[in-house]
Design a protein around this motif. Structure first.
Motif, short mmCIF file in Angstrom:
data_model
loop_
_atom_site.label_atom_id
_atom_site.label_comp_id
_atom_site.label_asym_id
_atom_site.label_seq_id
_atom_site.Cartn_x
_atom_site.Cartn_y
_atom_site.Cartn_z
N LEU A 159 82.32 41.33 8.52
CA LEU A 159 83.80 41.31 8.91
C LEU A 159 84.48 42.05 7.70
CD1 LEU A 159 84.60 37.79 10.40
CD2 LEU A 159 84.71 40.01 11.48
N SER A 160 84.19 41.89 6.52
CA SER A 160 84.56 42.45 5.33
C SER A 160 84.56 43.88 5.34
CB SER A 160 84.11 41.94 4.08
OG SER A 160 82.80 42.23 3.94
N ASN A 161 83.47 44.63 5.91
CA ASN A 161 83.30 45.98 6.37
C ASN A 161 84.24 46.52 7.52
OD1 ASN A 161 81.70 46.68 4.09
ND2 ASN A 161 79.87 45.94 5.17
N LEU A 162 84.96 45.37 8.25
CA LEU A 162 85.69 45.74 9.70
C LEU A 162 84.88 46.40 10.49
CD1 LEU A 162 88.95 47.21 7.67
CD2 LEU A 162 88.54 44.89 8.22
N GLN A 163 84.06 45.88 10.77
CA GLN A 163 82.77 46.04 11.94
C GLN A 163 83.22 45.47 12.97
OE1 GLN A 163 79.02 45.84 10.36
NE2 GLN A 163 79.01 47.28 8.64
N TRP A 164 83.61 46.31 14.21
CA TRP A 164 83.91 45.57 15.49
C TRP A 164 82.77 44.78 16.05
CZ3 TRP A 164 87.59 44.12 18.41
CH2 TRP A 164 87.38 44.12 19.87
N PRO A 165 81.57 45.02 15.97
CA PRO A 165 80.53 44.40 16.51
C PRO A 165 80.25 43.10 15.67
CG PRO A 165 79.45 46.66 16.25
CD PRO A 165 80.89 46.46 15.70
N SER A 166 80.47 42.91 14.53
CA SER A 166 80.56 41.60 13.71
C SER A 166 81.64 40.67 14.27
CB SER A 166 80.69 41.82 12.26
OG SER A 166 79.48 42.55 11.90
N LEU A 167 82.95 41.29 14.71
CA LEU A 167 84.03 40.33 15.21
C LEU A 167 83.53 39.69 16.52
CD1 LEU A 167 86.81 39.24 15.09
CD2 LEU A 167 87.56 41.39 16.09
N VAL A 168 82.97 40.64 17.33
CA VAL A 168 82.42 39.93 18.48
C VAL A 168 81.19 38.96 18.30
CG1 VAL A 168 81.27 40.80 20.74
CG2 VAL A 168 83.15 42.31 19.90
N ALA A 169 80.36 39.23 17.36
CA ALA A 169 79.36 38.42 17.09
C ALA A 169 79.89 37.02 16.69
CB ALA A 169 78.34 39.00 16.29
N VAL A 170 80.83 37.18 15.69
CA VAL A 170 81.48 36.12 15.18
C VAL A 170 82.28 35.11 16.31
CG1 VAL A 170 83.24 35.16 13.59
CG2 VAL A 170 81.52 36.74 12.79
N ILE A 171 82.89 35.71 17.18
CA ILE A 171 83.55 34.94 18.36
C ILE A 171 82.60 34.38 19.11
CG2 ILE A 171 84.95 35.43 20.37
CD1 ILE A 171 86.45 37.73 18.97
N GLY A 172 81.24 35.08 19.27
CA GLY A 172 80.25 34.48 19.92
C GLY A 172 79.79 33.17 19.37
N PHE A 173 79.68 33.18 17.89
CA PHE A 173 79.22 32.14 17.27
C PHE A 173 79.84 30.94 17.29
CE2 PHE A 173 77.40 35.54 13.99
CZ PHE A 173 76.36 35.74 14.64
N PHE A 174 81.25 31.30 17.20
CA PHE A 174 82.14 30.14 17.56
C PHE A 174 82.18 29.31 18.91
CE2 PHE A 174 83.69 31.32 13.37
CZ PHE A 174 84.28 30.27 12.87
N LEU A 175 82.06 30.31 19.95
CA LEU A 175 81.99 29.97 21.15
C LEU A 175 80.77 29.30 21.66
CD1 LEU A 175 83.61 32.92 23.15
CD2 LEU A 175 84.60 30.69 22.82
N GLY A 176 79.65 29.68 20.94
CA GLY A 176 78.45 29.09 21.31
C GLY A 176 78.39 27.64 20.69
N GLY A 177 79.09 27.65 19.35
CA GLY A 177 79.16 26.28 18.56
C GLY A 177 80.05 25.28 19.26
N LEU A 178 81.20 25.74 19.90
CA LEU A 178 81.95 24.91 20.75
C LEU A 178 81.25 24.53 22.06
CD1 LEU A 178 85.39 26.45 20.50
CD2 LEU A 178 84.80 24.38 19.35
N ILE A 179 80.57 25.14 22.62
CA ILE A 179 79.71 24.88 23.91
C ILE A 179 78.57 23.81 23.45
CG2 ILE A 179 78.13 25.75 25.55
CD1 ILE A 179 80.00 28.27 25.70
N THR A 180 77.95 24.13 22.33
CA THR A 180 76.95 22.94 21.94
C THR A 180 77.50 22.05 21.53
OG1 THR A 180 75.58 25.09 21.17
CG2 THR A 180 75.02 22.95 20.40
N THR A 181 78.65 21.85 20.91
CA THR A 181 79.08 20.60 20.48
C THR A 181 79.53 19.79 21.53
OG1 THR A 181 79.58 21.62 18.26
CG2 THR A 181 80.91 19.44 18.85
#
Length: 186
Positions: free
Chosen positions: A155-177
């Motif tokens: 994200l600090s390098n402004l990489q689009w795939p990282s933004l998509v991955a981080v959104i996926g991490f948060f969604l996965g965390g919410l679904i898991t929780t």
């Protein structure tokens, strides 16, 4: 000084340290990611002779291995010398959510019903850790990095795939929780 170090620090201290570290890494043309150490260790042990993925100049990533060693050493130092005997401080709402799932409030860093020796040695606990570890390993490789690599460095390098991955991490965390944990421990 030891007393000051053993107390919980404000959240903004870690944010400032992360910003300084990322600034230094960007300045020196390096990228941060903890999971990349696995590839470096395998390459250093000679796995590149059989698997092309591990055939690269791992010596360029030695600094990341130092970070790995420092993390393990820092965890040991903090547990051995800086621990004040208090449990991790979490919100009352989280304690209530844990109790609704059948877990007690953590007396250390995590609930004993999940990570205690008795839980790990049970069939269910062992399978949960095994499957979880495999999913994390697969997900890290499939996503091209781990949470720290994508969320901090990517994200600090402004990489689009990282933004998509981080959104996926948060969604996965919410679904898991909210869905998976109640289903697994009800």
């Amino acid at each position: 000084m030891l007393e000051y170090l053993s107390q919980p620090w404000p959240w903004y201290v870690s944010g400032a340290v992360i910003a300084v570290v990322m600034g230094l890494l960007l300045f020196f043309g390096k990228s941060f990611g903890f999971s990349s150490n696995f590839r470096v260790i395998c390459a250093a042990c000679g796995a590149g002779k059989r698997v092309p993925f591990f055939d690269f100049n791992w010596r360029e990533q030695r600094w990341n291995l130092l970070f790995l060693v420092g993390t393990v050493l820092g965890g040991w130092v903090s547990e051995a010398f800086l621990q004040n005997g208090q449990a991790v401080q979490i919100s009352q709402a989280t304690v209530q959510d844990l109790q609704a799932l059948g877990f007690s409030a953590p007396r250390g860093l995590q609930p004993e019903e999940l990570f205690g020796l008795e839980a790990v040695m049970s069939v269910k606990g062992f399978l949960l850790l095994l499957v979880g570890g495999l999913l994390i390993g697969f997900g890290t490789r499939y996503a091209g990095g781990c949470t720290s690599g994508h969320a901090i460095s990517g994200l600090s390098n402004l990489q689009w795939p990282s933004l998509v991955a981080v959104i996926g991490f948060f969604l996965g965390g919410l679904i898991t929780t909210h869905l998976l944990l109640p289903w697994l421990f009800s």
